[in-house]
Design a protein around this motif. Structure first.
Motif, PDB file in Angstrom:
ATOM      1  N   GLN A 271       0.778  -1.244   0.000  1.00 37.29           N
ATOM      2  CA  GLN A 271       0.000   0.000   0.000  1.00 37.29           C
ATOM      3  C   GLN A 271       0.809   1.294   0.000  1.00 37.29           C
ATOM      4  OE1 GLN A 271      -2.928   0.564   3.162  1.00 37.29           O
ATOM      5  NE2 GLN A 271      -2.475   2.737   2.986  1.00 37.29           N
TER       6      GLN A 271
ATOM      7  N   HIS B 288      -5.489 -17.705   8.856  1.00 37.37           N
ATOM      8  CA  HIS B 288      -4.222 -16.978   8.790  1.00 37.37           C
ATOM      9  C   HIS B 288      -3.079 -17.879   8.359  1.00 37.37           C
ATOM     10  CE1 HIS B 288      -6.404 -14.189  11.494  1.00 37.37           C
ATOM     11  NE2 HIS B 288      -5.679 -13.286  10.859  1.00 37.37           N
TER      12      HIS B 288
ATOM     13  N   MET C  93      -1.722 -11.305  -1.709  1.00 40.35           N
ATOM     14  CA  MET C  93      -2.690 -10.221  -1.606  1.00 40.35           C
ATOM     15  C   MET C  93      -2.845  -9.550  -2.969  1.00 40.35           C
ATOM     16  SD  MET C  93      -3.533  -7.396   1.288  1.00 40.35           S
ATOM     17  CE  MET C  93      -1.988  -7.189   1.972  1.00 40.35           C
TER      18      MET C  93
ATOM     19  N   GLU D  78      -4.139  -6.243  -4.676  1.00 39.45           N
ATOM     20  CA  GLU D  78      -4.380  -4.887  -4.199  1.00 39.45           C
ATOM     21  C   GLU D  78      -4.550  -3.920  -5.363  1.00 39.45           C
ATOM     22  OE1 GLU D  78      -0.682  -5.308  -1.457  1.00 39.45           O
ATOM     23  OE2 GLU D  78      -2.095  -4.077  -0.305  1.00 39.45           O
TER      24      GLU D  78
ATOM     25  N   TYR E  97      -2.865   5.422   8.458  1.00 42.85           N
ATOM     26  CA  TYR E  97      -2.920   6.018   7.113  1.00 42.85           C
ATOM     27  C   TYR E  97      -4.337   6.319   6.629  1.00 42.85           C
ATOM     28  CZ  TYR E  97      -3.406   0.964   6.301  1.00 42.85           C
ATOM     29  OH  TYR E  97      -3.793  -0.346   6.365  1.00 42.85           O
TER      30      TYR E  97
ATOM     31  N   ILE F 225     -11.487  -8.471   2.571  1.00 39.94           N
ATOM     32  CA  ILE F 225     -10.863  -7.251   2.034  1.00 39.94           C
ATOM     33  C   ILE F 225     -10.719  -6.225   3.147  1.00 39.94           C
ATOM     34  CG2 ILE F 225     -11.302  -5.176   0.608  1.00 39.94           C
ATOM     35  CD1 ILE F 225     -12.546  -6.887  -1.501  1.00 39.94           C
ATOM     36  N   GLY F 226      -9.599  -5.486   3.107  1.00 36.49           N
ATOM     37  CA  GLY F 226      -9.446  -4.292   3.936  1.00 36.49           C
ATOM     38  C   GLY F 226      -9.028  -3.149   3.031  1.00 36.49           C
TER      39      GLY F 226
ATOM     40  N   GLY G 276      -6.921  -4.122  -0.221  1.00 37.60           N
ATOM     41  CA  GLY G 276      -6.187  -5.375  -0.342  1.00 37.60           C
ATOM     42  C   GLY G 276      -7.150  -6.539  -0.132  1.00 37.60           C
TER      43      GLY G 276
HETATM   44  O1  4AD Z   1      -6.788  -5.848   6.120  1.00 37.91           O
HETATM   45  P1  4AD Z   1      -5.349  -5.866   5.719  1.00 37.91           P
HETATM   46  O2  4AD Z   1      -4.352  -5.961   6.791  1.00 37.91           O
HETATM   47  O3  4AD Z   1      -5.133  -4.558   4.835  1.00 37.91           O
HETATM   48  C1  4AD Z   1      -3.962  -4.118   4.374  1.00 37.91           C
HETATM   49  O4  4AD Z   1      -2.902  -4.681   4.466  1.00 37.91           O
HETATM   50  C2  4AD Z   1      -4.067  -2.861   3.533  1.00 37.91           C
HETATM   51  N1  4AD Z   1      -2.794  -2.169   3.609  1.00 37.91           N
HETATM   52  C3  4AD Z   1      -4.411  -3.272   2.118  1.00 37.91           C
HETATM   53  C4  4AD Z   1      -4.581  -2.110   1.194  1.00 37.91           C
HETATM   54  O5  4AD Z   1      -5.393  -1.266   1.460  1.00 37.91           O
HETATM   55  N2  4AD Z   1      -3.868  -2.113   0.087  1.00 37.91           N
HETATM   56  O6  4AD Z   1      -5.107  -7.071   4.729  1.00 37.91           O
HETATM   57  C5  4AD Z   1      -5.875  -7.185   3.544  1.00 37.91           C
HETATM   58  C6  4AD Z   1      -6.428  -8.587   3.396  1.00 37.91           C
HETATM   59  C7  4AD Z   1      -7.335  -9.020   4.538  1.00 37.91           C
HETATM   60  O7  4AD Z   1      -8.639  -8.522   4.370  1.00 37.91           O
HETATM   61  C8  4AD Z   1      -7.284 -10.528   4.400  1.00 37.91           C
HETATM   62  O8  4AD Z   1      -8.156 -10.962   3.373  1.00 37.91           O
HETATM   63  C9  4AD Z   1      -5.865 -10.762   3.921  1.00 37.91           C
HETATM   64  O9  4AD Z   1      -5.389  -9.544   3.405  1.00 37.91           O
HETATM   65  N3  4AD Z   1      -5.001 -11.211   5.019  1.00 37.91           N
HETATM   66  C10 4AD Z   1      -4.582 -12.474   5.215  1.00 37.91           C
HETATM   67  N4  4AD Z   1      -4.819 -13.603   4.533  1.00 37.91           N
HETATM   68  C11 4AD Z   1      -4.246 -14.737   4.984  1.00 37.91           C
HETATM   69  N5  4AD Z   1      -3.434 -14.808   6.046  1.00 37.91           N
HETATM   70  C12 4AD Z   1      -3.155 -13.690   6.760  1.00 37.91           C
HETATM   71  N6  4AD Z   1      -2.332 -13.768   7.788  1.00 37.91           N
HETATM   72  C13 4AD Z   1      -3.752 -12.456   6.363  1.00 37.91           C
HETATM   73  N7  4AD Z   1      -3.698 -11.186   6.818  1.00 37.91           N
HETATM   74  C14 4AD Z   1      -4.459 -10.449   5.994  1.00 37.91           C
END
Ligand code: 4AD
Ligand code: MG
Length: 437
Positions: free
Chosen positions: A194, A224, A230, A232, A336, A362-363, A406
């Motif tokens: 990101q 997890h 990911m 994005e 952020y 998704i986040g 993401g």
């Molecule tokens: O919600 P997260 O942490 O969002 C971000 O990292 C933002 N910076 C993304 C962005 O806006 N570009 O992670 C995004 C997604 C989560 O919703 C989940 O689907 C996946 O990444 N995720 C995992 N999948 C598998 N194992 C894990 N340990 C994960 N952690 C996050």
């Protein structure tokens, strides 16, 4: 590659023509099952595209060869020639009546038999990859990756890549993988592209990537892993709501494409396809505060500021038949995200949760684009401002509103096929206890 070799899927697709033409066909693969009785060997052969029953009669092949075929163990690799015939009892309705076999490699005793422990299967992952479950999941996985790219390209987004080695962290220090870059320098493996994507929108404006992502997740959960993929996107001149609109359209698109290309594979997983067919936009949107109230009614009391874990998300999504968004998370969610000018304690960000107990896939959100505000938020956090000087710099030269998200590809796939564990959708799952082979 043999020019005349035909895959198992093609055998079934053209079965009637092959029978009409009385054609001798060549195919190849691995022995999936074998059973023999006197003058007959029944084989089930598999390749990447499917499974077919083959019968070898004693008189139809040379005698020494027949004896060798009879002794073949599962996972042996072979090439066979024969003619297709209709057979109601055979899986798929056809069988191959074999006239010649070439044994490419007679396998040793395959260690994986029925009813193996998870531990054993994980230690033999290099062999377990051949299982029907995993092969089927990976076929769908391949399509999802391709369709993600197709969706965003059609929207005019450019595929571009962020760095895997990063200084600082995007998603907090507790899950960072730190490594020695040189004798004196430490860097971290990426937790998200990101922050770097935000730098790239000033040239390409609308961008996407699918990248390996690393998080040292200490707890054992079904969803997890420490290495995942990911997908994005990041877009200039784009608000939180506009990004959410794109995401919901994308999720429906990915589901429809999966159904279109993988109906049989989904049926193998006994997935209720009609349920997936009904996924449609617009998805519902709840504010974090509303979600706290919903949880309260389910007997889960949380204070403003609390993180929603798997237990909470399960309770929220268990009875749902559609994905839904949660917006306006508390400020703790991320340094952020842009605070809502209407409600300073809440952020213009979102999570997308899958129904049926699956939870977050998704986040995303709108990023802070004013320099002073970003500096203030960094000051509130325990992060070293020096690591983020370049990130603040972006807010000095033509800053614009921008948003991104993401998507965890494994999370999405886990839900689409309806499996109960993320390890079932990635070839070599990595967790704190699984790193071999
Ligand atoms: O919600 P997260 O942490 O969002 C971000 O990292 C933002 N910076 C993304 C962005 O806006 N570009 O992670 C995004 C997604 C989560 O919703 C989940 O689907 C996946 O990444 N995720 C995992 N999948 C598998 N194992 C894990 N340990 C994960 N952690 C996050
Ligand atoms: Mg998240």
């Amino acid at each position: 590659m043999d020019a005349d070799h035909i895959s198992i899927a093609e055998l079934f697709e053209n079965a009637e023509t092959f029978i009409d033409e009385d054609r001798t066909i060549e195919t190849r693969g691995w022995v999936y099952r074998t059973r023999s009785s006197g003058r007959l060997v029944f084989l089930v052969l598999r390749d990447s595209s499917g499974y077919i029953q083959a019968t070898v009669f004693k008189g139809n092949v040379e005698n020494t060869l027949f004896k060798q075929v009879k002794k073949l163990l599962i996972e042996s690799s072979i090439k066979i020639k024969g003619k297709l015939a209709k057979d109601e009892r055979a899986p798929g309705g056809y069988e191959l009546q074999v006239s010649d076999v070439e044994i490419v490699h007679a396998a040793e005793v395959f260690p994986i038999t029925k009813d193996q422990s998870e531990e054993f299967l994980m230690a033999n992952r290099h062999l377990w990859l051949r299982s029907r479950e995993l092969t089927t999941a990976f076929r769908i996985r391949s399509t999802l990756f391709q369709m993600f790219r197709q969706f965003w390209r059609e929207k005019g987004y450019y595929e571009i890549n962020g760095p895997i080695f990063q200084t600082g962290s995007c998603e907090g220090g507790s899950t960072l993988f730190e490594l020695d870059y040189t004798k004196d320098v430490k860097v971290n493996l990426t937790q998200s592209w990101q922050l770097y994507a935000e730098a790239m929108i000033y040239s390409l404006e609308n961008i996407f990537a699918i990248a390996p992502t690393f998080r040292a997740e200490k707890s054992r959960t079904r969803r997890h892993v420490s290495e995942f993929w990911m997908a994005e996107a990041e877009s200039a001149w784009c608000s939180n709501r506009e990004m959410m609109d794109l995401e919901e359209e994308m999720v429906v698109y990915l589901i429809q494409k999966t159904i279109e290309h993988h109906r049989k594979d989904l049926e193998h997983f006994e997935r209720d396809i009609s349920f997936l067919e009904k996924i449609e936009t617009p998805f519902e949107v709840y504010r974090y505060q509303e979600v706290l109230d919903m949880l309260e009614r389910k007997g889960i009391s949380l204070e403003w500021g609390a993180n929603l874990g798997y237990a909470e998300e399960k309770a929220l999504t268990e009875d749902k038949t559609q994905p839904f968004f949660i917006t306006h998370f508390p400020r703790e969610k991320g340094f952020y995200h842009r605070p809502d000018p209407q409600e300073q304690r809440a952020l213009l960000c979102h999570d997308l949760l899958a129904p049926e107990g699956y939870g977050e896939i998704i986040g995303g959100g709108e990023r802070i684009w004013e320099k002073e505000l970003l500096q203030e938020r960094l000051g509130e956090s325990d992060m070293d401002p020096e690591d983020y000087a370049w990130y603040v710099d972006l807010r000095r030269f033509g800053s614009v509103p921008h948003s991104g998200f993401g998507l965890g590809m494994e999370r999405l796939l886990t839900w689409i096929i309806g499996t109960d564990h993320i390890k079932n959708v990635i070839p070599f799952p990595r967790t704190m206890r699984w790193y071999y082979p």
